[in-house]
Write a protein that holds these residues in place. Structure first.
Motif, PDB file in Angstrom:
ATOM      1  N   ASP A  57      -5.495 106.472  62.634  1.00 28.36           N
ATOM      2  CA  ASP A  57      -5.525 106.840  61.415  1.00 28.36           C
ATOM      3  C   ASP A  57      -4.553 108.073  61.200  1.00 28.36           C
ATOM      4  O   ASP A  57      -3.870 108.376  60.156  1.00 28.36           O
ATOM      5  CB  ASP A  57      -6.845 107.333  60.745  1.00 28.36           C
ATOM      6  CG  ASP A  57      -7.665 106.032  60.390  1.00 28.36           C
ATOM      7  OD1 ASP A  57      -6.968 104.876  60.285  1.00 28.36           O
ATOM      8  OD2 ASP A  57      -8.639 106.090  60.567  1.00 28.36           O
TER       9      ASP A  57
ATOM     10  N   ALA B 281      -1.335 108.497  58.689  1.00 35.37           N
ATOM     11  CA  ALA B 281      -1.326 109.536  57.955  1.00 35.37           C
ATOM     12  C   ALA B 281      -0.009 110.424  57.869  1.00 35.37           C
ATOM     13  O   ALA B 281       0.688 110.863  56.954  1.00 35.37           O
ATOM     14  CB  ALA B 281      -2.385 110.556  58.133  1.00 35.37           C
ATOM     15  N   TYR B 282       0.372 110.784  59.268  1.00 35.42           N
ATOM     16  CA  TYR B 282       1.478 111.503  59.559  1.00 35.42           C
ATOM     17  C   TYR B 282       2.609 110.764  58.946  1.00 35.42           C
ATOM     18  O   TYR B 282       3.518 111.165  58.214  1.00 35.42           O
ATOM     19  CB  TYR B 282       1.688 111.719  61.118  1.00 35.42           C
ATOM     20  CG  TYR B 282       3.082 112.216  61.467  1.00 35.42           C
ATOM     21  CD1 TYR B 282       3.284 113.589  61.170  1.00 35.42           C
ATOM     22  CD2 TYR B 282       4.194 111.540  61.887  1.00 35.42           C
ATOM     23  CE1 TYR B 282       4.431 114.224  61.537  1.00 35.42           C
ATOM     24  CE2 TYR B 282       5.418 112.105  62.191  1.00 35.42           C
ATOM     25  CZ  TYR B 282       5.423 113.598  62.048  1.00 35.42           C
ATOM     26  OH  TYR B 282       6.758 114.035  62.385  1.00 35.42           O
TER      27      TYR B 282
ATOM     28  N   SER C 101       2.852 108.069  56.851  1.00 33.35           N
ATOM     29  CA  SER C 101       2.894 108.000  55.536  1.00 33.35           C
ATOM     30  C   SER C 101       3.494 109.186  54.688  1.00 33.35           C
ATOM     31  O   SER C 101       4.314 108.876  53.981  1.00 33.35           O
ATOM     32  CB  SER C 101       1.532 107.805  54.969  1.00 33.35           C
ATOM     33  OG  SER C 101       0.911 106.511  55.496  1.00 33.35           O
ATOM     34  N   ARG C 102       3.234 110.363  55.454  1.00 28.69           N
ATOM     35  CA  ARG C 102       3.885 111.422  54.662  1.00 28.69           C
ATOM     36  C   ARG C 102       5.398 111.518  54.951  1.00 28.69           C
ATOM     37  O   ARG C 102       6.062 111.855  54.068  1.00 28.69           O
ATOM     38  CB  ARG C 102       3.282 112.662  55.149  1.00 28.69           C
ATOM     39  CG  ARG C 102       1.780 112.983  54.861  1.00 28.69           C
ATOM     40  CD  ARG C 102       1.428 114.358  54.752  1.00 28.69           C
ATOM     41  NE  ARG C 102       1.598 114.922  56.228  1.00 28.69           N
ATOM     42  CZ  ARG C 102       0.534 114.866  57.139  1.00 28.69           C
ATOM     43  NH1 ARG C 102      -0.697 114.143  56.975  1.00 28.69           N
ATOM     44  NH2 ARG C 102       0.737 115.229  58.459  1.00 28.69           N
TER      45      ARG C 102
ATOM     46  N   ARG D 101      -8.073 114.419  53.257  1.00 28.82           N
ATOM     47  CA  ARG D 101      -7.101 113.528  52.673  1.00 28.82           C
ATOM     48  C   ARG D 101      -7.830 111.953  52.853  1.00 28.82           C
ATOM     49  O   ARG D 101      -8.212 111.589  53.952  1.00 28.82           O
ATOM     50  CB  ARG D 101      -5.621 113.081  53.263  1.00 28.82           C
ATOM     51  CG  ARG D 101      -5.064 114.584  53.278  1.00 28.82           C
ATOM     52  CD  ARG D 101      -3.698 114.451  53.834  1.00 28.82           C
ATOM     53  NE  ARG D 101      -3.005 115.627  53.948  1.00 28.82           N
ATOM     54  CZ  ARG D 101      -2.165 116.498  53.211  1.00 28.82           C
ATOM     55  NH1 ARG D 101      -2.142 115.879  51.980  1.00 28.82           N
ATOM     56  NH2 ARG D 101      -1.603 117.502  53.249  1.00 28.82           N
TER      57      ARG D 101
ATOM     58  N   TYR E 269      -7.421 107.880  53.227  1.00 31.80           N
ATOM     59  CA  TYR E 269      -6.693 106.952  53.715  1.00 31.80           C
ATOM     60  C   TYR E 269      -7.429 105.521  53.454  1.00 31.80           C
ATOM     61  O   TYR E 269      -8.204 105.476  54.699  1.00 31.80           O
ATOM     62  CB  TYR E 269      -5.806 107.054  54.996  1.00 31.80           C
ATOM     63  CG  TYR E 269      -5.029 108.358  54.675  1.00 31.80           C
ATOM     64  CD1 TYR E 269      -3.542 108.021  54.254  1.00 31.80           C
ATOM     65  CD2 TYR E 269      -5.143 109.540  55.047  1.00 31.80           C
ATOM     66  CE1 TYR E 269      -2.837 108.899  54.166  1.00 31.80           C
ATOM     67  CE2 TYR E 269      -4.340 110.674  54.929  1.00 31.80           C
ATOM     68  CZ  TYR E 269      -3.335 110.241  54.482  1.00 31.80           C
ATOM     69  OH  TYR E 269      -2.245 111.167  54.320  1.00 31.80           O
TER      70      TYR E 269
ATOM     71  N   LEU F 221      -9.787 111.620  56.378  1.00 33.41           N
ATOM     72  CA  LEU F 221      -9.179 112.548  57.421  1.00 33.41           C
ATOM     73  C   LEU F 221      -9.023 113.953  57.063  1.00 33.41           C
ATOM     74  O   LEU F 221      -8.832 114.509  55.959  1.00 33.41           O
ATOM     75  CB  LEU F 221      -7.885 111.986  58.181  1.00 33.41           C
ATOM     76  CG  LEU F 221      -7.603 110.669  58.535  1.00 33.41           C
ATOM     77  CD1 LEU F 221      -6.143 110.286  58.550  1.00 33.41           C
ATOM     78  CD2 LEU F 221      -8.236 110.704  59.849  1.00 33.41           C
TER      79      LEU F 221
ATOM     80  N   GLU G  33      -7.609 117.668  58.476  1.00 32.97           N
ATOM     81  CA  GLU G  33      -6.453 118.452  59.277  1.00 32.97           C
ATOM     82  C   GLU G  33      -6.476 119.738  58.970  1.00 32.97           C
ATOM     83  O   GLU G  33      -6.921 120.241  57.993  1.00 32.97           O
ATOM     84  CB  GLU G  33      -5.138 117.630  59.053  1.00 32.97           C
ATOM     85  CG  GLU G  33      -4.720 117.412  57.708  1.00 32.97           C
ATOM     86  CD  GLU G  33      -3.684 116.566  57.772  1.00 32.97           C
ATOM     87  OE1 GLU G  33      -2.395 117.073  58.210  1.00 32.97           O
ATOM     88  OE2 GLU G  33      -3.365 115.904  56.771  1.00 32.97           O
TER      89      GLU G  33
END
Length: 326
Positions: free
Chosen positions: A158, A162-163, A165-166, A305, A307, A312, A314
């Protein structure tokens, strides 16, 4: 020999990330058999030594040639961004026996003598039974090899999604794809992967599934013939620290400011993670972790965030500075 995926205009709008517990199970089975993949997983191999001893994986291994085609129906592209293992293994059990036989025959042909072995002949003679037995073997492998560690694996996967996707939002698909792995290049609407095998496909509006994997390292995997959606599997970020135990001692200065539990949570978030994964990692109750994460977020040290079904957490720049002493 490289493989090429050719994008049309519609394909650029139909790319998605996904995570697959079935894929990780299949690749965990493959990793058991391939010492070249053991580099990042010695702790996992020690942990599953006893639970793996009773598994009968001979049929699955026979269909995993060292290079070339493996049956698509045993590890199809994920049904959605967060499909469960139960959903995915149900799709394997529902495979059409005739199509499965063709798929198995292609895989067996990649290994000299496999199709003529007693086990190979049995798989091809009764494909309906073979589908049931292969699904049973994968389900047993899930319970023994992957399910006990899934919160840890899922958190890493995940975090990768997330990384990236950014990064997709920041740089676009053409720039992102080469970032996924150094062997990937993008030019004039064609993705080229310089890896073993030869494969070429025009996506024809289906788009592409991008799927990080823990156990596929060091391979980059692509393929899937119609009707499967084209998929690219790449090594997930952060696997070097996947099995490392969390630091037992948070910096004392941080403990004095935040308290021991909050300090441990902050220092454990080197990569984004879910409440469940953090609770599993630190041996704490999920309800307690949730309350402490909320406090850290309210203090500006974390952000959360969503997803799919996962939330998640961070570190913010301030949280990172406190956790690392930077």
């Amino acid at each position: 020999m490289p493989f090429h995926l050719h994008f049309g205009e519609a394909d650029l709008l139909r790319c998605r990330f996904a995570v697959s517990p079935l894929w990780e199970t299949q690749e965990a089975v493959r990793t058991l058999k391939r010492p070249a993949r053991h580099g990042y997983h010695p702790q996992w191999l020690r942990r599953i030594r006893e639970t793996s001893a009773g598994l009968d994986l001979a049929a699955v291994w026979l269909l995993m040639p060292s290079r070339g085609h493996s049956p698509d129906f045993l590890g199809p592209p994920p049904l959605g961004p967060a499909a469960s293992f139960a959903e995915e293994i149900a799709a394997v059990r529902a495979a059409d026996p005739a199509a499965a036989r063709h798929d198995m025959a292609r895989a067996l042909a990649e290994t000299p003598g496999a199709a003529d072995s007693a086990l190979g002949r049995r798989l091809l003679t009764d494909p309906a039974r073979a589908v049931r037995e292969l699904a049973d073997a994968l389900e047993a492998a899930w319970h023994a090899l992957v399910e006990p560690h899934w919160p840890r694996l899922r958190a890493l996967l995940d975090a990768d999604v997330a990384y990236h996707s950014r990064r997709l939002a920041e740089v676009g698909l053409g720039a992102l794809l080469p970032e996924l792995d150094r062997r990937l290049t993008w030019e004039s609407g064609t993705l080229t992967a310089r890896w073993r095998g030869l494969h070429q496909r025009h996506l024809e509006g289906q788009g592409l599934v991008l799927m990080p994997s823990v156990f596929s390292w060091p391979d980059v995997v692509s393929g899937y013939d119609p009707p499967w959606q084209p998929t690219l599997v790449y090594p997930a970020r952060g696997i070097a620290g996947l099995w490392a135990a969390p630091d037992e001692h948070s910096p004392e200065a941080l403990v004095r400011v935040l308290g021991r539990t909050r300090a441990a949570l902050l220092t454990s978030l080197a990569e984004p993670a879910t409440t469940t994964a953090l609770a599993h990692r630190l041996g704490l109750a999920p309800s307690s972790v949730s309350a402490q994460l909320t406090a850290l977020r309210d203090a500006g040290l974390l952000v959360s965030r969503r997803y799919g079904h996962q939330v998640l957490y961070e570190r913010t720049p301030l949280g990172m500075a406190l956790a690392t002493g930077g």
